[in-house]
Design a protein around this motif. Sequence first.
Motif, PDB file in Angstrom:
ATOM      1  N   LYS A  52       0.847  -1.184   0.000  1.00  0.00           N
ATOM      2  CA  LYS A  52       0.000   0.000   0.000  1.00  0.00           C
ATOM      3  C   LYS A  52       0.883   1.234   0.000  1.00  0.00           C
ATOM      4  CE  LYS A  52      -4.033  -1.971   2.242  1.00  0.00           C
ATOM      5  NZ  LYS A  52      -4.992  -1.836   3.348  1.00  0.00           N
ATOM      6  N   ASN A  53       0.577   2.144  -0.906  1.00  0.00           N
ATOM      7  CA  ASN A  53       1.275   3.416  -1.008  1.00  0.00           C
ATOM      8  C   ASN A  53       0.581   4.393  -0.069  1.00  0.00           C
ATOM      9  OD1 ASN A  53       2.247   5.940  -1.736  1.00  0.00           O
ATOM     10  ND2 ASN A  53       2.078   5.570  -3.928  1.00  0.00           N
ATOM     11  N   ILE A  54       1.283   4.862   0.959  1.00  0.00           N
ATOM     12  CA  ILE A  54       0.643   5.744   1.934  1.00  0.00           C
ATOM     13  C   ILE A  54       0.256   7.089   1.329  1.00  0.00           C
ATOM     14  CG2 ILE A  54       1.767   4.622   3.895  1.00  0.00           C
ATOM     15  CD1 ILE A  54       3.542   7.185   4.102  1.00  0.00           C
ATOM     16  N   LEU A  55       0.854   7.442   0.204  1.00  0.00           N
ATOM     17  CA  LEU A  55       0.502   8.706  -0.441  1.00  0.00           C
ATOM     18  C   LEU A  55      -0.884   8.666  -1.069  1.00  0.00           C
ATOM     19  CD1 LEU A  55       3.897   9.537  -2.198  1.00  0.00           C
ATOM     20  CD2 LEU A  55       3.073  10.291   0.048  1.00  0.00           C
ATOM     21  N   GLU A  56      -1.431   7.465  -1.229  1.00  0.00           N
ATOM     22  CA  GLU A  56      -2.757   7.297  -1.822  1.00  0.00           C
ATOM     23  C   GLU A  56      -3.858   7.123  -0.782  1.00  0.00           C
ATOM     24  OE1 GLU A  56      -2.205   3.987  -4.466  1.00  0.00           O
ATOM     25  OE2 GLU A  56      -1.051   5.188  -5.894  1.00  0.00           O
ATOM     26  N   ASP A  57      -3.509   7.224   0.494  1.00  0.00           N
ATOM     27  CA  ASP A  57      -4.479   7.009   1.567  1.00  0.00           C
ATOM     28  C   ASP A  57      -4.189   8.012   2.679  1.00  0.00           C
ATOM     29  OD1 ASP A  57      -5.566   6.012   4.086  1.00  0.00           O
ATOM     30  OD2 ASP A  57      -5.981   4.140   3.029  1.00  0.00           O
ATOM     31  N   GLU A  58      -5.045   9.008   2.829  1.00  0.00           N
ATOM     32  CA  GLU A  58      -4.816  10.077   3.804  1.00  0.00           C
ATOM     33  C   GLU A  58      -4.657   9.563   5.231  1.00  0.00           C
ATOM     34  OE1 GLU A  58      -7.398  13.473   3.537  1.00  0.00           O
ATOM     35  OE2 GLU A  58      -7.413  13.364   1.349  1.00  0.00           O
ATOM     36  N   ALA A  59      -5.432   8.555   5.600  1.00  0.00           N
ATOM     37  CA  ALA A  59      -5.349   8.024   6.959  1.00  0.00           C
ATOM     38  C   ALA A  59      -4.000   7.339   7.188  1.00  0.00           C
ATOM     39  CB  ALA A  59      -6.494   7.050   7.214  1.00  0.00           C
ATOM     40  N   LEU A  60      -3.556   6.545   6.233  1.00  0.00           N
ATOM     41  CA  LEU A  60      -2.253   5.889   6.364  1.00  0.00           C
ATOM     42  C   LEU A  60      -1.125   6.917   6.383  1.00  0.00           C
ATOM     43  CD1 LEU A  60      -2.599   2.764   4.028  1.00  0.00           C
ATOM     44  CD2 LEU A  60      -2.666   2.831   6.535  1.00  0.00           C
ATOM     45  N   LEU A  61      -1.237   7.932   5.543  1.00  0.00           N
ATOM     46  CA  LEU A  61      -0.223   8.979   5.498  1.00  0.00           C
ATOM     47  C   LEU A  61      -0.133   9.696   6.843  1.00  0.00           C
ATOM     48  CD1 LEU A  61       1.880  10.591   3.924  1.00  0.00           C
ATOM     49  CD2 LEU A  61       0.023  12.064   3.110  1.00  0.00           C
ATOM     50  N   ALA A  62      -1.267  10.032   7.413  1.00  0.00           N
ATOM     51  CA  ALA A  62      -1.278  10.725   8.702  1.00  0.00           C
ATOM     52  C   ALA A  62      -0.683   9.846   9.808  1.00  0.00           C
ATOM     53  CB  ALA A  62      -2.706  11.129   9.060  1.00  0.00           C
ATOM     54  N   GLN A  63      -0.954   8.555   9.748  1.00  0.00           N
ATOM     55  CA  GLN A  63      -0.512   7.657  10.806  1.00  0.00           C
ATOM     56  C   GLN A  63       0.955   7.248  10.672  1.00  0.00           C
ATOM     57  OE1 GLN A  63      -3.102   4.319  11.357  1.00  0.00           O
ATOM     58  NE2 GLN A  63      -1.977   3.573  13.128  1.00  0.00           N
ATOM     59  N   TYR A  64       1.412   7.037   9.424  1.00  0.00           N
ATOM     60  CA  TYR A  64       2.727   6.427   9.236  1.00  0.00           C
ATOM     61  C   TYR A  64       3.732   7.273   8.450  1.00  0.00           C
ATOM     62  CZ  TYR A  64       0.335   2.187  10.762  1.00  0.00           C
ATOM     63  OH  TYR A  64      -0.367   1.261  11.480  1.00  0.00           O
ATOM     64  N   ALA A  65       3.484   8.531   8.238  1.00  0.00           N
ATOM     65  CA  ALA A  65       4.334   9.365   7.380  1.00  0.00           C
ATOM     66  C   ALA A  65       5.813   9.287   7.753  1.00  0.00           C
ATOM     67  CB  ALA A  65       3.865  10.812   7.413  1.00  0.00           C
ATOM     68  N   GLU A  66       6.124   9.228   9.016  1.00  0.00           N
ATOM     69  CA  GLU A  66       7.523   9.232   9.461  1.00  0.00           C
ATOM     70  C   GLU A  66       8.030   7.849   9.848  1.00  0.00           C
ATOM     71  OE1 GLU A  66       9.315  11.998   9.183  1.00  0.00           O
ATOM     72  OE2 GLU A  66       7.505  12.977   8.431  1.00  0.00           O
TER      73      GLU A  66
END
Length: 85
Positions: free
Chosen positions: A38-52
């Motif tokens: 899963k590309n976190i850039l395509e899912d706002e929730a994943l991006l917010a949770q795992y960006a770093e």
Amino acid sequence: MPAPRLTLLGKPGCHLCDDARAIVLEVAGERGLGLEEKNILEDEALLAQYAEEIPVLLIDDRVHTIWRVDPERLRRALDAREESA
């Protein structure tokens, strides 16, 4: 018990993600398992949770590891899951 689901969260251009993918594919291949990515850039929730924290490896939707995947630790986790079945 169904086969474990391995999911790798990452993004394009992430060298740690590339390293993690290679290790997970090796271990998954030994056991006949697949890998979902899963590309976190395509899912706002994943991006917010795992960006770093990418890459993140999930086993059955639970965090197994972040940043670096240790193949032996992954094998042990999969063995333990199999033994508890």
